[in-house]
Write an enzyme that holds these catalytic residues in place. Structure first.
Site, short mmCIF file in Angstrom:
data_model
loop_
_atom_site.label_atom_id
_atom_site.label_comp_id
_atom_site.label_asym_id
_atom_site.label_seq_id
_atom_site.Cartn_x
_atom_site.Cartn_y
_atom_site.Cartn_z
N SER A 5 10.65 6.53 -3.70
CA SER A 5 9.71 7.12 -4.65
C SER A 5 10.47 7.80 -5.78
O SER A 5 11.25 8.73 -5.56
CB SER A 5 8.84 8.16 -3.94
OG SER A 5 8.14 8.92 -4.92
N HIS A 28 8.35 2.88 -5.54
CA HIS A 28 7.08 3.62 -5.43
C HIS A 28 6.95 4.57 -6.62
O HIS A 28 7.83 5.38 -6.88
CB HIS A 28 7.08 4.38 -4.11
CG HIS A 28 5.80 5.06 -3.76
ND1 HIS A 28 4.74 4.40 -3.18
CD2 HIS A 28 5.40 6.34 -3.91
CE1 HIS A 28 3.75 5.25 -2.96
NE2 HIS A 28 4.13 6.45 -3.41
N ASP A 30 4.59 7.38 -8.33
CA ASP A 30 3.51 8.33 -8.07
C ASP A 30 2.85 8.79 -9.36
O ASP A 30 3.44 9.53 -10.14
CB ASP A 30 4.06 9.55 -7.31
CG ASP A 30 4.39 9.22 -5.87
OD1 ASP A 30 3.51 8.71 -5.16
OD2 ASP A 30 5.55 9.47 -5.47
N MET A 32 0.05 11.01 -10.99
CA MET A 32 -0.79 12.18 -10.67
C MET A 32 -1.38 12.73 -11.95
O MET A 32 -0.71 12.79 -12.98
CB MET A 32 0.05 13.27 -10.00
CG MET A 32 0.80 12.82 -8.76
SD MET A 32 1.57 14.22 -7.93
CE MET A 32 2.65 13.37 -6.76
N HIS A 61 1.12 4.29 -6.92
CA HIS A 61 0.26 5.11 -6.07
C HIS A 61 -0.52 6.06 -6.98
O HIS A 61 0.03 7.03 -7.48
CB HIS A 61 1.16 5.87 -5.08
CG HIS A 61 0.44 6.83 -4.20
ND1 HIS A 61 1.10 7.79 -3.46
CD2 HIS A 61 -0.89 6.98 -3.90
CE1 HIS A 61 0.22 8.50 -2.76
NE2 HIS A 61 -0.98 8.04 -3.02
N MET A 63 -2.78 8.85 -7.68
CA MET A 63 -3.42 10.06 -7.18
C MET A 63 -4.20 10.66 -8.36
O MET A 63 -3.81 11.67 -8.95
CB MET A 63 -2.36 11.03 -6.64
CG MET A 63 -1.79 10.57 -5.30
SD MET A 63 -0.20 11.32 -4.94
CE MET A 63 0.87 10.17 -5.83
N MET A 132 -1.19 8.61 4.11
CA MET A 132 -0.44 9.78 3.65
C MET A 132 -0.04 10.64 4.85
O MET A 132 -0.88 11.00 5.66
CB MET A 132 -1.28 10.62 2.69
CG MET A 132 -1.55 9.99 1.34
SD MET A 132 -0.07 9.51 0.42
CE MET A 132 0.80 11.07 0.26
N ASP A 170 3.60 7.41 3.60
CA ASP A 170 4.13 8.14 2.44
C ASP A 170 4.10 9.64 2.70
O ASP A 170 3.03 10.21 2.89
CB ASP A 170 3.26 7.80 1.21
CG ASP A 170 3.76 8.44 -0.07
OD1 ASP A 170 4.85 9.03 -0.07
OD2 ASP A 170 3.03 8.31 -1.08
C1 DX5 Z 1 3.49 12.77 -2.59
C2 DX5 Z 1 3.88 11.41 -3.07
C3 DX5 Z 1 5.04 10.83 -2.36
C4 DX5 Z 1 6.32 11.60 -2.55
C5 DX5 Z 1 7.05 11.52 -1.24
O1 DX5 Z 1 2.22 13.07 -3.02
O2 DX5 Z 1 2.81 10.50 -2.91
O3 DX5 Z 1 5.24 9.47 -2.72
O4 DX5 Z 1 7.15 11.11 -3.55
O5 DX5 Z 1 8.15 12.34 -1.30
P1 DX5 Z 1 9.00 12.67 0.01
O6 DX5 Z 1 9.52 11.39 0.53
O7 DX5 Z 1 10.06 13.58 -0.50
O8 DX5 Z 1 8.06 13.34 0.97
ZN ZN Z 2 3.25 8.34 -3.18
#
Ligand code: DX5
Ligand code: ZN
Length: 214
Positions: A5, A28, A30, A32, A61, A63, A132, A170
């Protein structure tokens, strides 16, 4: 599969950071929006730029609120897999159809407190289930092993032919937690801090892969 990620990467050098994990299966990403989750990260222009900067398939991903409106843009930008949250989606079956029509795999994610059972029919339309194992929003949180019951359920449904999808996890995946997730039946492991917090991210990916395969 291992999906580093980039949330834990250096955002000023994203192209280089993507290519620092050359052996990874998916990258990956993220997204947000500071509404669905409290944090704000990156959006479509960054994904479009990353797409040109690396050959690693992008696993976006989302969010975000209103994925019914925004998800398709990520498919059109060339993301390999686009995952939306079931808690945010109004019409998840339509989203999956739109994503597939745009040439992407369709992913559905569930937060730690969201059960799978109400969505088993919806999941028939999806290629990926993202379980998650932390509350979405931030990297570096601790793994919540209680979500592995959902992984076991999904694994069983896939192995018996009721669903056809990649089971992805994740949050909090590292050298100490990846084996229990692998035992529960995960196919694809997202890891942020465990990869980009390491001195050698490519080596961290190799180590995680070896542990998951044991
Ligand atoms: C959190 C993200 C994850 C995050 C995971 O909301 O969706 O993808 O990057 O990070 P680690 O592996 O550090 O928990
Ligand atoms: Zn993620």
């Amino acid at each position: 599969m291992i999906a580093p990620s980039i949330l834990s990467a250096d955002f000023a050098r994203l192209g280089e950071e993507a290519n620092a994990v050359a052996g990874a299966d998916w990258l990956h990403v993220d997204v947000m929006d500071a509404h669905f989750v409290p944090n704000l990260t990156l959006g479509l222009p960054v994904v479009q730029a990353l797409r040109k900067a690396t050959d690693i398939p992008l696993d976006c991903h989302l969010m975000i609120d209103d994925p019914d409106r925004w998800a398709i843009g990520y498919a059109e930008a060339g993301a390999y897999n686009v995952t939306v949250h079931v808690e945010a989606a109004r019409d998840p079956i339509k989203i999956a159809k739109d994503l597939r029509a745009a040439g992407a795999k369709a992913g559905l994610s569930v937060k730690p407190g969201t059960p799978l059972e109400p969505y088993l029919d919806v999941l028939k339309h999806y290629d990926t289930l993202l379980v998650m194992s932390v509350e979405p929003g931030f990297g570096g949180q601790s793994f919540m092993s209680e979500v592995l019951d959902k992984v076991r359920t999904a694994r069983r449904l896939v192995d018996t032919g009721h669903l056809t999808l990649v089971v992805e996890i994740d949050g909090g995946i590292n050298d100490d937690t990846i084996e229990q997730a692998a035992d529960a039946g995960v196919d694809c492991f997202v890891a942020g801090s465990a990869v980009y917090g390491a001195k050698d991210p490519a080596e961290a990916v190799r180590k995680l892969r070896a542990k998951a395969a044991r």
